[in-house]
Design an enzyme around this catalytic site. Sequence first.
Site, mmCIF file in Angstrom:
data_model
loop_
_atom_site.group_PDB
_atom_site.id
_atom_site.type_symbol
_atom_site.label_atom_id
_atom_site.label_comp_id
_atom_site.label_asym_id
_atom_site.label_seq_id
_atom_site.Cartn_x
_atom_site.Cartn_y
_atom_site.Cartn_z
ATOM 1 N N ASP A 123 6.184 31.858 -5.311
ATOM 2 C CA ASP A 123 5.800 32.451 -6.625
ATOM 3 C C ASP A 123 4.283 31.775 -7.193
ATOM 4 O O ASP A 123 4.158 31.905 -8.301
ATOM 5 C CB ASP A 123 7.068 31.731 -7.525
ATOM 6 C CG ASP A 123 8.170 32.692 -7.733
ATOM 7 O OD1 ASP A 123 8.110 33.719 -7.590
ATOM 8 O OD2 ASP A 123 9.162 32.071 -7.737
ATOM 9 N N ASP B 83 9.664 41.132 -6.362
ATOM 10 C CA ASP B 83 8.943 40.469 -7.132
ATOM 11 C C ASP B 83 7.659 39.999 -6.454
ATOM 12 O O ASP B 83 6.516 39.865 -6.957
ATOM 13 C CB ASP B 83 9.529 39.180 -7.713
ATOM 14 C CG ASP B 83 10.983 39.466 -7.985
ATOM 15 O OD1 ASP B 83 11.464 40.286 -7.577
ATOM 16 O OD2 ASP B 83 11.482 38.898 -9.248
HETATM 17 N N1 GLY Z 1 10.676 36.397 -10.186
HETATM 18 C C1 GLY Z 1 11.809 36.097 -10.974
HETATM 19 C C2 GLY Z 1 12.159 37.418 -12.011
HETATM 20 O O1 GLY Z 1 11.605 38.393 -11.972
HETATM 21 O O2 GLY Z 1 13.290 36.748 -12.934
#
Ligand code: GLY
Length: 397
Positions: free
Chosen positions: A114, A174
Amino acid sequence: MNLLLIAGLLSGSCSTRQHAQYQLDSAFIDQQLQQAVSQYKVMMDKVPDDRLPKSYRAGDDRLITSGSGSWTSGFYPGTLLLLYEFSGDASLLAEAKEKLRLLEKEQHNRGTHDLGFMLYCSFGPALALTGDTSYRSVLLTGAESLISRFDPEVGCIKSWDHNGDKWKFPVIIDNMMNLEYLSWASKESGQEKYLDIALKHANTTMKNHFRPNHSSWHVVDYDPETGAVRGKQTHQGAADESAWARGQAWGLYGYTMMYRETQEKQYLIQAQHIADFLLRHPNLPEDGIPYWDFDAPGIPDTYRDASAGAIMASALLELSRLSGGGKSGEYRKAAEKMIRSLSSEQYKAPIGENGGFLLLHGVGHLPGNSEIDVPLTYADYYYVEALSRYKKWFLAN
Ligand code: GLY
């Protein structure tokens, strides 16, 4: 996040004067941004010095916060910086800089994918707006941490370090959102390895994450020994075979951005396919803000996800600029509708309420019974980004 947007470099060559067909005007957009500045000053007063905001619980007027290691940690400083760019208000910049000090150590974090959200959405605009080269150094170290998770056998960056039996090498849709960071790192460092990894990740994801109708699975699990796909599932969606709304939004944003960064036509076509799936879906409500999952049980009696709506709006504005012909107008109009809806009292809190968050009605992780129908920092971030994009791309003189 688009640093060219922040730097304002596109305003001369590509922006368009206000056009009779555009549905939103400068007065409307500036009013929303001005209100966002006022509301974030409310939030600033509530955030503890050593924490970052995440959400808000209206029942007991409680700000929910995190440390720097949360995937959401970059959005608050990122939003402050977007609003600083609009307003020139030095108190927003000062608060953002304080929070960057907390985040700085995440440049060494090799335990998450992330880092794009955490570092590029925060240090990226900070570098563009201040020119402080210490931010460049944090970003380049962070990019190195991010690519440490790439496996050439799989052709992807690993999303989560999962200890149980369920997944060996999980990659979530994501993860497309990290690739802009890597493209930036290649341009900034002159080293192609970052963009090479971004291209491999985007191409592997395009091959394995999408169904024939152009919706995406949330999680694809790979065998790191062989690169073979082990399974396709959901984590935050309604079902393995459903179209989790925020996941679709990440894919839309990710492939639109990859086309901007590379001019490779396959990414534009992919983004348009995703947009067409979303905008023609029978379960997309009339106001353009999706339910938390396009296949959620109980539609229409279930939750909307304002975060998915905000990400989609921002992505569609860029896809409109990059698409020709009738598609350009279709995507712009869809984004305009979403921005108008999000700016209405249905989705936007009055100034002084909602813990200082802008938007209501976000869904973080419904199957995990977490963050259901609440404000979310990333909903605010992409909403403000959409407003800023509209102002620069569609209204600049
Ligand atoms: N990347 C985590 C979400 O979109 O909840």
